[in-house]
Write a protein that holds these residues in place. Structure first.
Motif, PDB file in Angstrom:
ATOM      1  N   GLU A 190      48.018 -29.922 -22.451  1.00 45.00           N
ATOM      2  CA  GLU A 190      46.731 -29.258 -22.210  1.00 45.00           C
ATOM      3  C   GLU A 190      45.709 -30.306 -21.773  1.00 45.00           C
ATOM      4  OE1 GLU A 190      43.106 -26.941 -24.575  1.00 45.00           O
ATOM      5  OE2 GLU A 190      44.972 -27.420 -25.627  1.00 45.00           O
ATOM      6  N   LEU A 191      45.075 -30.083 -20.633  1.00 46.77           N
ATOM      7  CA  LEU A 191      44.061 -31.014 -20.149  1.00 46.77           C
ATOM      8  C   LEU A 191      42.844 -30.963 -21.067  1.00 46.77           C
ATOM      9  CD1 LEU A 191      43.266 -33.002 -17.868  1.00 46.77           C
ATOM     10  CD2 LEU A 191      42.217 -31.054 -16.700  1.00 46.77           C
ATOM     11  N   VAL A 192      42.535 -32.094 -21.729  1.00 52.64           N
ATOM     12  CA  VAL A 192      41.419 -32.131 -22.679  1.00 52.64           C
ATOM     13  C   VAL A 192      40.278 -33.025 -22.205  1.00 52.64           C
ATOM     14  CG1 VAL A 192      42.787 -31.517 -24.701  1.00 52.64           C
ATOM     15  CG2 VAL A 192      42.605 -33.935 -24.032  1.00 52.64           C
ATOM     16  N   PHE A 193      40.512 -33.791 -21.127  1.00 55.23           N
ATOM     17  CA  PHE A 193      39.462 -34.669 -20.608  1.00 55.23           C
ATOM     18  C   PHE A 193      39.753 -34.954 -19.148  1.00 55.23           C
ATOM     19  CE2 PHE A 193      37.971 -38.935 -19.476  1.00 55.23           C
ATOM     20  CZ  PHE A 193      36.623 -38.839 -19.794  1.00 55.23           C
ATOM     21  N   GLY A 194      38.712 -34.934 -18.325  1.00 52.96           N
ATOM     22  CA  GLY A 194      38.864 -35.298 -16.927  1.00 52.96           C
ATOM     23  C   GLY A 194      37.561 -35.812 -16.351  1.00 52.96           C
ATOM     24  N   SER A 195      37.611 -36.945 -15.699  1.00 51.63           N
ATOM     25  CA  SER A 195      36.458 -37.450 -14.964  1.00 51.63           C
ATOM     26  C   SER A 195      36.936 -38.046 -13.651  1.00 51.63           C
ATOM     27  CB  SER A 195      35.675 -38.491 -15.776  1.00 51.63           C
ATOM     28  OG  SER A 195      36.419 -39.693 -15.901  1.00 51.63           O
ATOM     29  N   GLU A 196      36.185 -37.796 -12.592  1.00 51.74           N
ATOM     30  CA  GLU A 196      36.537 -38.246 -11.248  1.00 51.74           C
ATOM     31  C   GLU A 196      35.310 -38.872 -10.604  1.00 51.74           C
ATOM     32  OE1 GLU A 196      38.574 -36.398  -7.183  1.00 51.74           O
ATOM     33  OE2 GLU A 196      37.734 -35.070  -8.702  1.00 51.74           O
ATOM     34  N   LYS A 197      35.522 -40.005  -9.930  1.00 49.56           N
ATOM     35  CA  LYS A 197      34.448 -40.710  -9.238  1.00 49.56           C
ATOM     36  C   LYS A 197      33.337 -41.131 -10.195  1.00 49.56           C
ATOM     37  CE  LYS A 197      35.522 -38.714  -4.746  1.00 49.56           C
ATOM     38  NZ  LYS A 197      35.030 -38.015  -3.539  1.00 49.56           N
ATOM     39  N   ILE A 198      33.762 -41.612 -11.376  1.00 47.75           N
ATOM     40  CA  ILE A 198      32.878 -42.194 -12.380  1.00 47.75           C
ATOM     41  C   ILE A 198      33.494 -43.531 -12.782  1.00 47.75           C
ATOM     42  CG2 ILE A 198      31.951 -41.965 -14.721  1.00 47.75           C
ATOM     43  CD1 ILE A 198      31.978 -38.944 -14.333  1.00 47.75           C
ATOM     44  N   ALA A 199      32.716 -44.604 -12.755  1.00 49.75           N
ATOM     45  CA  ALA A 199      33.244 -45.950 -13.025  1.00 49.75           C
ATOM     46  C   ALA A 199      34.013 -45.981 -14.342  1.00 49.75           C
ATOM     47  CB  ALA A 199      32.106 -46.959 -13.051  1.00 49.75           C
ATOM     48  N   ASN A 200      35.243 -46.491 -14.281  1.00 57.23           N
ATOM     49  CA  ASN A 200      36.093 -46.557 -15.468  1.00 57.23           C
ATOM     50  C   ASN A 200      36.816 -47.902 -15.568  1.00 57.23           C
ATOM     51  OD1 ASN A 200      37.874 -46.277 -13.363  1.00 57.23           O
ATOM     52  ND2 ASN A 200      38.963 -44.501 -14.198  1.00 57.23           N
ATOM     53  N   ALA A 201      36.216 -48.950 -14.981  1.00 52.70           N
ATOM     54  CA  ALA A 201      36.721 -50.311 -15.053  1.00 52.70           C
ATOM     55  C   ALA A 201      35.535 -51.255 -14.897  1.00 52.70           C
ATOM     56  CB  ALA A 201      37.758 -50.575 -13.968  1.00 52.70           C
ATOM     57  N   TYR A 202      35.703 -52.480 -15.385  1.00 53.04           N
ATOM     58  CA  TYR A 202      34.637 -53.468 -15.271  1.00 53.04           C
ATOM     59  C   TYR A 202      34.796 -54.273 -13.983  1.00 53.04           C
ATOM     60  CZ  TYR A 202      33.354 -52.440 -20.092  1.00 53.04           C
ATOM     61  OH  TYR A 202      32.944 -51.816 -21.238  1.00 53.04           O
ATOM     62  N   PRO A 203      33.693 -54.797 -13.436  1.00 54.07           N
ATOM     63  CA  PRO A 203      33.742 -55.460 -12.129  1.00 54.07           C
ATOM     64  C   PRO A 203      34.805 -56.553 -12.044  1.00 54.07           C
ATOM     65  CG  PRO A 203      31.474 -55.086 -12.768  1.00 54.07           C
ATOM     66  CD  PRO A 203      32.311 -54.699 -13.951  1.00 54.07           C
ATOM     67  N   GLY A 204      35.671 -56.412 -11.041  1.00 55.43           N
ATOM     68  CA  GLY A 204      36.660 -57.441 -10.746  1.00 55.43           C
ATOM     69  C   GLY A 204      37.847 -57.497 -11.684  1.00 55.43           C
ATOM     70  N   ASP A 205      37.920 -56.632 -12.683  1.00 55.78           N
ATOM     71  CA  ASP A 205      39.000 -56.706 -13.668  1.00 55.78           C
ATOM     72  C   ASP A 205      40.291 -56.137 -13.074  1.00 55.78           C
ATOM     73  OD1 ASP A 205      40.539 -56.944 -15.900  1.00 55.78           O
ATOM     74  OD2 ASP A 205      39.311 -55.669 -17.193  1.00 55.78           O
ATOM     75  N   GLN A 206      41.315 -56.988 -12.962  1.00 54.11           N
ATOM     76  CA  GLN A 206      42.604 -56.574 -12.408  1.00 54.11           C
ATOM     77  C   GLN A 206      43.734 -56.676 -13.423  1.00 54.11           C
ATOM     78  OE1 GLN A 206      42.906 -55.172  -9.570  1.00 54.11           O
ATOM     79  NE2 GLN A 206      40.968 -55.666  -8.588  1.00 54.11           N
ATOM     80  N   ASN A 207      43.409 -56.918 -14.694  1.00 56.57           N
ATOM     81  CA  ASN A 207      44.456 -57.143 -15.690  1.00 56.57           C
ATOM     82  C   ASN A 207      44.148 -56.468 -17.022  1.00 56.57           C
ATOM     83  OD1 ASN A 207      46.431 -59.173 -14.397  1.00 56.57           O
ATOM     84  ND2 ASN A 207      44.429 -60.077 -13.986  1.00 56.57           N
ATOM     85  N   ALA A 208      43.519 -55.298 -16.989  1.00 59.62           N
ATOM     86  CA  ALA A 208      43.316 -54.556 -18.229  1.00 59.62           C
ATOM     87  C   ALA A 208      44.680 -54.184 -18.821  1.00 59.62           C
ATOM     88  CB  ALA A 208      42.485 -53.303 -17.964  1.00 59.62           C
TER      89      ALA A 208
END
Length: 252
Positions: A190-208
Motif C-alpha cells: 500500500e502506497l503510504v508516502f510519495g513525493s516528486e520533484k522535492i529535494a531528497n539529497a544533500y548537495p553533491g552527495d554521491q555515497n549515501a
C-alpha cells in the motif's frame, strides 16, 4: 501522481541490478557494518518462524553509548559500498520489520527504525522511517538546509502491527535540486508516502547509504515513555537502475 510515478511497487526485478541482498542466515555478513554495543545487534530465530534467522536490534536507556559512533543511543547496521546511493539513479529497497508484542511505544521521543544517511554533510537523514507513539512517520530532507524536512507523512497504526511482519518497499531517486527526485514508500504493497520533484539529497552527495536498526538521539537527555526498545528485521535488498530508464518507465 503524474509521469512515471506508480501507485503499486515495482514487481519486475529484471529491470533492476542487485547491489546488496542480506537474509541473515549466516549472521552479519561482510555487506554490513554494525554500530552498536555488544549484544545490541544480533541474528536470532524469527519470532514467528524459528528455523529462519532475522536481525534483532535492542537499545536500553541505561546503557552507555560512549563507544558507539558519536555516543548517541543506537543499535544499527549500515550497508557498505557498492550498495550506496548516487544522485539521479533509480533505487529499489526492500526490507521488513517486526514489532514484538511487548514493545514499549514512546509518545515523548521518536526512534528512527530505518534511514538513508548522507555520506558527509552533517544533518538529519535524507530519508527516515520512524516511530513516535503508536504511529510511523516518514520524512525526507535535502538541498542546502540540512535540518529542514522537505516532505513528511504520518502513517497509522503501529500498535496494530505488533506480533506480525510488515514489508516495506522504497523507490528512491535522489536529487539535491529536486528536478528529478522521487521518493515512494509502500507498506505491505500500500502506497503510504510519495513525493516528486522535492529535494531528497544533500548537495553533491554521491555515497549515501542505508541503515536499519534503532536510533534515538535524545533518549538520555529528555523525558521518555520507554526504557528498552527492541525491533526485528527480515531480509534486505537494494537494487538499482540507471536514470535513462526513466523515460521508458513513464510509459509502464
Amino acid at each position: 501522481m503524474p509521469g512515471f510515478v506508480s501507485a503499486t511497487p515495482p514487481t519486475d526485478d529484471s529491470k533492476w541490478r542487485q547491489m546488496a541482498e542480506v537474509d541473515w542466515r549466516d549472521g552479519l555478513s561482510g555487506a554490513v557494518s554494525p554500530q552498536a554495543n555488544p549484544g545490541d545487534i544480533e541474528t536470532v530465530p524469527d519470532p514467528d518462524d524459528a528455523p529462519r534467522q532475522v536481525l534483532r536490534a535492542t537499545i536500553a536507556r541505561h546503557e552507555s553509548f560512549t563507544n558507539v559512533a558519536n555516543g548517541t543511543p543506537r543499535a544499527e547496521v549500515l550497508f557498505r559500498e557498492p550498495a550506496t546511493f548516487a544522485q539521479r539513479s533509480d533505487y529499489l529497497v526492500r526490507w521488513s520489520t517486526y514489532i514484538p508484542r511487548g514493545f514499549e511505544f514512546d509518545a515523548k521521543q521518536m526512534v528512527i527504525i530505518s534511514q538513508i544517511h548522507q555520506s558527509a554533510r552533517q544533518g538529519g537523514p535524507t530519508v527516515a522511517l520512524a516511530l513516535l507513539g503508536t504511529s510511523y512517520y516518514v520524512s525526507t530532507r535535502g538541498g542546502m538546509q540540512v535540518q529542514k524536512i522537505t516532505a513528511r507523512e504520518k502513517i497509522c497504526c503501529a500498535d496494530d502491527d505488533r506480533g506480525k511482519w510488515v514489508h516495506w518497499t522504497l523507490r528512491y531517486i535522489p536529487d539535491d535540486s529536486g528536478k528529478q527526485s522521487l521518493t515512494q514508500l509502500w507498506k505491505n504493497d500500500e502506497l503510504v508516502f510519495g513525493s516528486e520533484k522535492i529535494a531528497n539529497a544533500y548537495p553533491g552527495d554521491q555515497n549515501a547509504y542505508l541503515k536499519i536498526g534503532l536510533y534515538k538521539a535524545g533518549w538520555q537527555r529528555e523525558p521518555s515513555d520507554a526504557e528498552v526498545q527492541t525491533l526485528f528485521y527480515g531480509p534486505v535488498s537494494i537494487r538499482k537502475r540507471q536514470v535513462e530508464f526513466l523515460e521508458h518507465a513513464k510509459h509502464e
